[in-house]
Scaffold this motif. Sequence first.
Motif, mmCIF file in Angstrom:
data_model
loop_
_atom_site.group_PDB
_atom_site.id
_atom_site.type_symbol
_atom_site.label_atom_id
_atom_site.label_comp_id
_atom_site.label_asym_id
_atom_site.label_seq_id
_atom_site.Cartn_x
_atom_site.Cartn_y
_atom_site.Cartn_z
ATOM 1 N N VAL A 86 0.789 -1.148 0.037
ATOM 2 C CA VAL A 86 0.120 -0.148 -0.031
ATOM 3 C C VAL A 86 0.860 1.161 0.165
ATOM 4 O O VAL A 86 0.580 2.179 -0.909
ATOM 5 N N ASP A 87 1.885 1.270 1.044
ATOM 6 C CA ASP A 87 2.845 2.459 0.882
ATOM 7 C C ASP A 87 3.460 2.542 -0.408
ATOM 8 O O ASP A 87 3.645 3.784 -0.760
ATOM 9 N N ALA A 89 2.230 1.867 -3.498
ATOM 10 C CA ALA A 89 1.414 2.272 -4.135
ATOM 11 C C ALA A 89 1.068 3.772 -4.045
ATOM 12 O O ALA A 89 0.841 4.613 -4.844
ATOM 13 N N ALA A 90 1.227 4.242 -2.705
ATOM 14 C CA ALA A 90 0.685 5.648 -2.548
ATOM 15 C C ALA A 90 1.829 6.549 -2.727
ATOM 16 O O ALA A 90 1.712 7.476 -3.170
ATOM 17 N N HIS A 92 4.241 6.169 -5.153
ATOM 18 C CA HIS A 92 4.254 6.371 -6.729
ATOM 19 C C HIS A 92 2.942 7.035 -7.460
ATOM 20 O O HIS A 92 1.791 6.511 -7.111
ATOM 21 N N MET C 1 -5.385 9.078 1.486
ATOM 22 C CA MET C 1 -5.333 8.829 -0.190
ATOM 23 C C MET C 1 -6.378 7.868 -0.445
ATOM 24 O O MET C 1 -6.771 7.125 0.298
ATOM 25 N N PHE C 3 -7.895 5.444 -3.074
ATOM 26 C CA PHE C 3 -7.486 4.111 -3.694
ATOM 27 C C PHE C 3 -9.009 3.747 -4.362
ATOM 28 O O PHE C 3 -10.001 3.462 -4.072
ATOM 29 N N PHE C 23 -4.578 -6.233 0.053
ATOM 30 C CA PHE C 23 -4.246 -4.860 -0.311
ATOM 31 C C PHE C 23 -5.488 -4.051 0.469
ATOM 32 O O PHE C 23 -5.124 -3.116 0.601
ATOM 33 N N LYS C 30 -4.502 1.389 7.353
ATOM 34 C CA LYS C 30 -3.660 2.589 7.246
ATOM 35 C C LYS C 30 -4.430 3.653 7.165
ATOM 36 O O LYS C 30 -3.646 4.917 6.993
ATOM 37 N N ARG C 124 -5.279 6.752 -6.826
ATOM 38 C CA ARG C 124 -4.377 5.557 -7.638
ATOM 39 C C ARG C 124 -5.506 4.581 -7.709
ATOM 40 O O ARG C 124 -6.387 4.247 -7.191
#
Lengths: 99, 127, 130
Positions: A86-87, A89-90, A92, C1, C3, C23, C30, C124
């Motif tokens: 996850v980190d 993906a965040a 980039h 963020m 997703f 994921f 998080k 993302r």
Amino acid sequence: MLHTVNKTPYERNSFDSCLAHARKGDAVLLIEDGVYAAMKGTAPAKKLEQAAKAVAIYVLQPDVEARGIAGRIMDGVKLVDYAGFVDLAAEHPTVQAWL
Amino acid sequence: MSEEMEGGTVKKFLYVNRKAPYGTIYALESLEVVLIGAAFEQDVSLAFIDDGVYELMKGQNTKGIDMKNFSPTYRALEGYDVEKLYVEKESLDARGLAEADLIVPVKVISAREMTDLMAESEVVLSF
Amino acid sequence: MKFAILVNEGPYTHQAVDTAYQFTKAALEKGHEIFRVFFYHDGVNNGTRLMVPPQDDRNIQKRWSELGEKHKLDLVVCIAAAQRRGLLDENEAKRQGKDGNNIAPGFRISGLGQLIEAGIQADRLVTFGD
């Protein structure tokens, strides 16, 4: 850009194609069957060693452990868990899955 | 639809096609996303890499396999304002193909240029 | 963020589904937001409530439904892909003259535009497939 590869380099060309399209500063994360590519002393490991000069290489630890290859991962690749995925993906701006 | 979208958030979408048609459904269902996505007026590019170049072969005839020949749809994309089709030269070369073998006008680019195209994209869709 | 998650494969055959779930769960833990989970291709089969895996195995549909309920996730199954593969909600079953529906709690059937919208709205888009 974060690239993910989930197939072994012996089955498909997604690993090779990914490395051919990764740019300096990108990260490559090997997941699922993709983690076999990071086994020490193999042809794909040599390619990863080359790629690691410009690109950061990661492998997903739960997949490594599931496949019984935890002790056989080449030097220079970093292990991450799902939170680490996850980190990445965040960190980039885009994620490209080489399916 | 949110006002923000109507106000015109435009992102660079890249559809990455790396699979041959018919053997699996990915090429067809990817094309369906492109067609629906056209209505959203985003900045759309299509990339054909590896076996994805087979999707664009001229002369496809699917009568014998009783499946829909969707290759003409690539020619219709222009009508949806989807005009940026990029084909990787290395992938064509490796498969003994040339631009003249393809059903639709494309821009043939090198793997290096393809890499840049990917890097410039904001949303990458691969199936 | 924010997703968005794209799931391209069906349950049990491909690990892609499991990775997508792990994921998604990790992102939520998080503190990230999941704008939408979109199920496409055979991925639509994640949303059938009729799956009955052995008791000592994970129940992939239930796992999504429970995570969805806990975090108010938008679990969207592509209508075109779903119709091909026989996944129906009540309305679709009626409209198509079928004798039953099989969509699981927490999932909804909608168009491909939902995937494009997710790509536009989310920071993302992360794809899991074969």
